[in-house]
Design a protein around this motif. Structure first.
Motif, PDB file in Angstrom:
ATOM      1  N   ILE A 207     -12.143  -1.547  -5.273  1.00 13.16           N
ATOM      2  CA  ILE A 207     -12.818  -0.572  -4.421  1.00 13.16           C
ATOM      3  C   ILE A 207     -12.950  -1.202  -3.044  1.00 13.16           C
ATOM      4  N   TRP A 208     -12.522  -0.501  -2.026  1.00 15.65           N
ATOM      5  CA  TRP A 208     -12.465  -1.096  -0.698  1.00 15.65           C
ATOM      6  C   TRP A 208     -12.659  -0.058   0.404  1.00 15.65           C
ATOM      7  N   ARG A 209     -12.864  -0.562   1.594  1.00 15.20           N
ATOM      8  CA  ARG A 209     -12.847   0.249   2.811  1.00 15.20           C
ATOM      9  C   ARG A 209     -12.611  -0.693   3.987  1.00 15.20           C
ATOM     10  N   PRO A 210     -12.317  -0.166   5.174  1.00 16.60           N
ATOM     11  CA  PRO A 210     -12.200  -1.045   6.346  1.00 16.60           C
ATOM     12  C   PRO A 210     -13.534  -1.721   6.648  1.00 16.60           C
ATOM     13  N   PHE A 211     -13.464  -2.873   7.291  1.00 11.70           N
ATOM     14  CA  PHE A 211     -14.677  -3.619   7.610  1.00 11.70           C
ATOM     15  C   PHE A 211     -15.577  -2.851   8.574  1.00 11.70           C
ATOM     16  N   ASP A 212     -14.990  -2.011   9.412  1.00 12.70           N
ATOM     17  CA  ASP A 212     -15.737  -1.245  10.399  1.00 12.70           C
ATOM     18  C   ASP A 212     -16.756  -0.349   9.693  1.00 12.70           C
TER      19      ASP A 212
ATOM     20  N   TYR B  17       0.818  -1.213   0.000  1.00 16.11           N
ATOM     21  CA  TYR B  17       0.000   0.000   0.000  1.00 16.11           C
ATOM     22  C   TYR B  17       0.847   1.257   0.000  1.00 16.11           C
ATOM     23  N   ASN B  18       2.039   1.190   0.541  1.00 18.63           N
ATOM     24  CA  ASN B  18       2.924   2.359   0.589  1.00 18.63           C
ATOM     25  C   ASN B  18       3.379   2.793  -0.801  1.00 18.63           C
ATOM     26  N   ASP B  19       3.236   1.890  -1.800  1.00 20.27           N
ATOM     27  CA  ASP B  19       3.635   2.227  -3.165  1.00 20.27           C
ATOM     28  C   ASP B  19       2.552   2.980  -3.932  1.00 20.27           C
ATOM     29  N   PHE B  20       1.358   3.077  -3.363  1.00 20.66           N
ATOM     30  CA  PHE B  20       0.271   3.745  -4.063  1.00 20.66           C
ATOM     31  C   PHE B  20       0.438   5.259  -4.028  1.00 20.66           C
ATOM     32  N   ILE B  21       0.193   5.878  -5.161  1.00 24.76           N
ATOM     33  CA  ILE B  21       0.229   7.330  -5.272  1.00 24.76           C
ATOM     34  C   ILE B  21      -1.154   7.860  -4.905  1.00 24.76           C
ATOM     35  N   SER B  22      -1.225   8.742  -3.938  1.00 22.25           N
ATOM     36  CA  SER B  22      -2.491   9.338  -3.542  1.00 22.25           C
ATOM     37  C   SER B  22      -2.885  10.409  -4.557  1.00 22.25           C
ATOM     38  N   LYS B  23      -4.072  10.278  -5.132  1.00 21.85           N
ATOM     39  CA  LYS B  23      -4.504  11.203  -6.179  1.00 21.85           C
ATOM     40  C   LYS B  23      -6.019  11.300  -6.156  1.00 21.85           C
ATOM     41  N   SER B  24      -6.545  12.484  -6.393  1.00 16.28           N
ATOM     42  CA  SER B  24      -7.992  12.679  -6.491  1.00 16.28           C
ATOM     43  C   SER B  24      -8.412  12.430  -7.932  1.00 16.28           C
ATOM     44  N   LEU B  25      -9.096  11.306  -8.165  1.00 19.91           N
ATOM     45  CA  LEU B  25      -9.506  10.943  -9.517  1.00 19.91           C
ATOM     46  C   LEU B  25     -10.866  11.531  -9.869  1.00 19.91           C
TER      47      LEU B  25
ATOM     48  N   TYR C 122      -4.346   0.116 -10.872  1.00 12.06           N
ATOM     49  CA  TYR C 122      -3.010  -0.215 -11.350  1.00 12.06           C
ATOM     50  C   TYR C 122      -3.029  -0.060 -12.862  1.00 12.06           C
ATOM     51  N   ASP C 123      -2.242   0.871 -13.365  1.00 16.41           N
ATOM     52  CA  ASP C 123      -2.156   1.120 -14.791  1.00 16.41           C
ATOM     53  C   ASP C 123      -1.171   0.140 -15.411  1.00 16.41           C
ATOM     54  N   LYS C 124      -1.636  -0.709 -16.334  1.00 20.30           N
ATOM     55  CA  LYS C 124      -0.791  -1.752 -16.903  1.00 20.30           C
ATOM     56  C   LYS C 124       0.354  -1.181 -17.738  1.00 20.30           C
ATOM     57  N   SER C 125       0.090  -0.090 -18.441  1.00 26.89           N
ATOM     58  CA  SER C 125       1.118   0.453 -19.332  1.00 26.89           C
ATOM     59  C   SER C 125       2.235   1.158 -18.574  1.00 26.89           C
ATOM     60  N   SER C 126       1.881   1.915 -17.531  1.00 30.22           N
ATOM     61  CA  SER C 126       2.893   2.678 -16.793  1.00 30.22           C
ATOM     62  C   SER C 126       3.398   1.952 -15.556  1.00 30.22           C
ATOM     63  N   GLY C 127       2.644   0.959 -15.072  1.00 34.00           N
ATOM     64  CA  GLY C 127       3.018   0.272 -13.848  1.00 34.00           C
ATOM     65  C   GLY C 127       2.763   1.090 -12.591  1.00 34.00           C
ATOM     66  N   LYS C 128       2.023   2.211 -12.734  1.00 34.91           N
ATOM     67  CA  LYS C 128       1.773   3.074 -11.589  1.00 34.91           C
ATOM     68  C   LYS C 128       0.560   2.590 -10.802  1.00 34.91           C
ATOM     69  N   LEU C 129       0.627   2.771  -9.486  1.00 32.27           N
ATOM     70  CA  LEU C 129      -0.447   2.429  -8.567  1.00 32.27           C
ATOM     71  C   LEU C 129      -1.030   3.714  -8.004  1.00 32.27           C
ATOM     72  N   VAL C 130      -2.352   3.855  -8.115  1.00 37.49           N
ATOM     73  CA  VAL C 130      -3.006   5.083  -7.673  1.00 37.49           C
ATOM     74  C   VAL C 130      -4.144   4.739  -6.726  1.00 37.49           C
ATOM     75  N   ASN C 131      -4.268   5.483  -5.639  1.00 36.79           N
ATOM     76  CA  ASN C 131      -5.389   5.328  -4.715  1.00 36.79           C
ATOM     77  C   ASN C 131      -6.105   6.666  -4.582  1.00 36.79           C
ATOM     78  N   SER C 132      -7.421   6.634  -4.787  1.00 37.01           N
ATOM     79  CA  SER C 132      -8.227   7.845  -4.679  1.00 37.01           C
ATOM     80  C   SER C 132      -9.356   7.600  -3.685  1.00 37.01           C
ATOM     81  N   GLU C 133      -9.564   8.530  -2.776  1.00 37.09           N
ATOM     82  CA  GLU C 133     -10.646   8.402  -1.808  1.00 37.09           C
ATOM     83  C   GLU C 133     -11.948   8.880  -2.461  1.00 37.09           C
ATOM     84  N   GLY C 134     -12.466   8.012  -3.318  1.00 35.47           N
ATOM     85  CA  GLY C 134     -13.679   8.334  -4.066  1.00 35.47           C
ATOM     86  C   GLY C 134     -13.354   8.828  -5.456  1.00 35.47           C
TER      87      GLY C 134
END
Length: 368
Positions: free
Chosen positions: A272-277, A29-37, A288-300
């Motif tokens: 798409i995920w969230r904590p069980f709580d 998870y630390n490899d994910f780039i935080s971005k507003s999509l 995960y973008d297949k062409s660039s290999g980049k990992l992106v996480n957006s909160e919504g």
């Protein structure tokens, strides 16, 4: 076109340098780039479909190229791609050629056959597109009460929920078209002591070509399944959202991730995920973008195109070479969001919605 599942969404994939020695991608998870999509980042067209004629609220949906099936309390209903009612497929009951109230559906487009799996009787019924009953077979499944059911290239794929505390529970089973068991897969994850634990669904969202994805919460592994068998695609690295036996014993599993949607498209993986709580309702959209290999996480995902409320895509499918995600909305929620918009084009969309009608299907076309 919906099947409401109490779970979460998560989307991960990992670049080649994060592969384990066995060739499995390790998702950190630390490899994910935080971005507003935004919606415009992934989509270019939306279609509004409000099925007519018969109330189908709460329905599960299965797509063919020219129609879709809605599994309702009134039975299986067939609609064209514009949402016009075409016909019923069989009926609910206990007589010959009828299926029970709890069922799953699949479509064989090559032979133009609709399959209905009656869950509590483990019977497989087949019908013509017009709804005529064709045959019935008993299924040789290792366990009953499947979670998902697919038809793919002359085989049926049955997926199970995985519960902690069971001794090597089944993840999936494969049969031929007359119900003979061909193969099955057991859970081989860490042992979780027996207890009153929750069942975490292995949720899948459509097929990409001849493969589908399945997630096992208790081994933190995503598998790609096809007629050739299954292969582990990705495995979660060590992080505080992993479910471990220690967390189950200490009752700290509420912060573990639960995946709502996991799907592979042509260009990326989406989770798409969230904590069980349930007190934490923050949905995360991971790509995960297949062409660039980049990992992106957006909160919504903010819909800057059509003003949709919170988006939960239940289905992924392809029609005429294009890819689609599909979400379901209650009419009043769409109207509330659209009529409150400052954009006249978005407000105008409300004119096509019948507030007293069926739930609305929003078909979102992905960019090429």
């Amino acid at each position: 076109m919906i099947k409401i599942v109490i779970t979460s969404l998560l989307f991960f994939l990992y670049s080649c340098h994060n592969q384990s020695d066995g060739g499995i991608m390790v998702w950190d998870y630390n490899d994910f780039i935080s971005k507003s999509l935004k919606m415009s980042d992934i989509a270019d067209e939306m279609t509004i479909i409000q099925p007519d004629s018969i109330d189908y609220k709460g329905a599960g949906v299965v797509h063919a190229s020219s129609f879709f099936l809605a599994g309702t309390e009134q039975g299986v209903l067939r609609y064209d791609n514009e949402g016009h009612f075409m016909n019923r497929i069989g009926s609910i009951g206990q007589g010959p050629g009828e299926y029970r109230k709890f069922y799953e559906m699949a479509i064989n487009e090559t032979d133009q056959v609709v399959y209905v799996y009656s869950i509590d009787t483990s019977k497989l019924l087949s019908y013509s597109y017009g709804g005529t009953f064709l045959s019935e077979h008993s299924l040789q499944l290792p366990e009953e009460y499947i979670w998902k059911f697919y038809y793919l290239k002359g085989r049926f794929y049955f997926y199970y929920k995985v519960y902690a505390g069971e001794s090597q529970p089944y993840i999936y089973a494969i049969t031929d078209t007359v119900g003979n068991l061909l193969s099955s897969k057991r859970d081989e994850s860490l042992h979780f002591a027996q207890g009153n634990y929750y069942g975490f669904s292995s949720t899948h969202l459509g097929c990409l070509g001849d493969t589908m994805l399945v997630w096992n919460q208790y081994s933190d592994t995503i598998y790609r399944v096809s007629e050739k068998g299954e292969e582990p695609v990705a495995m979660w690295g060590k992080w505080n959202k992993r479910l471990t036996p220690a967390k189950m014993e200490d009752n700290e599993f509420s912060q573990c991730m639960v995946i709502y949607t996991v799907v592979e498209t042509v260009h990326y993986f989406l989770c798409i995920w969230r904590p069980f709580d349930f007190k934490d309702i923050q949905w995360n959209y991971c790509f995960y973008d297949k062409s660039s290999g980049k990992l992106v996480n957006s909160e919504g995902i903010v819909d800057d195109l059509w003003g949709l409320p919170l988006l939960f895509p239940y289905y992924y499918y392809r029609v005429d070479g294009r890819e689609y995600l599909e979400a379901v909305f209650q009419p009043h929620k769409l109207l509330d969001a659209w009529l409150a918009s400052d954009n006249p084009k978005i407000r105008k969309q409300a004119e096509s919605i019948d507030e007293e009608g069926n739930n609305v299907l929003i078909r979102i076309r992905l960019k090429k």
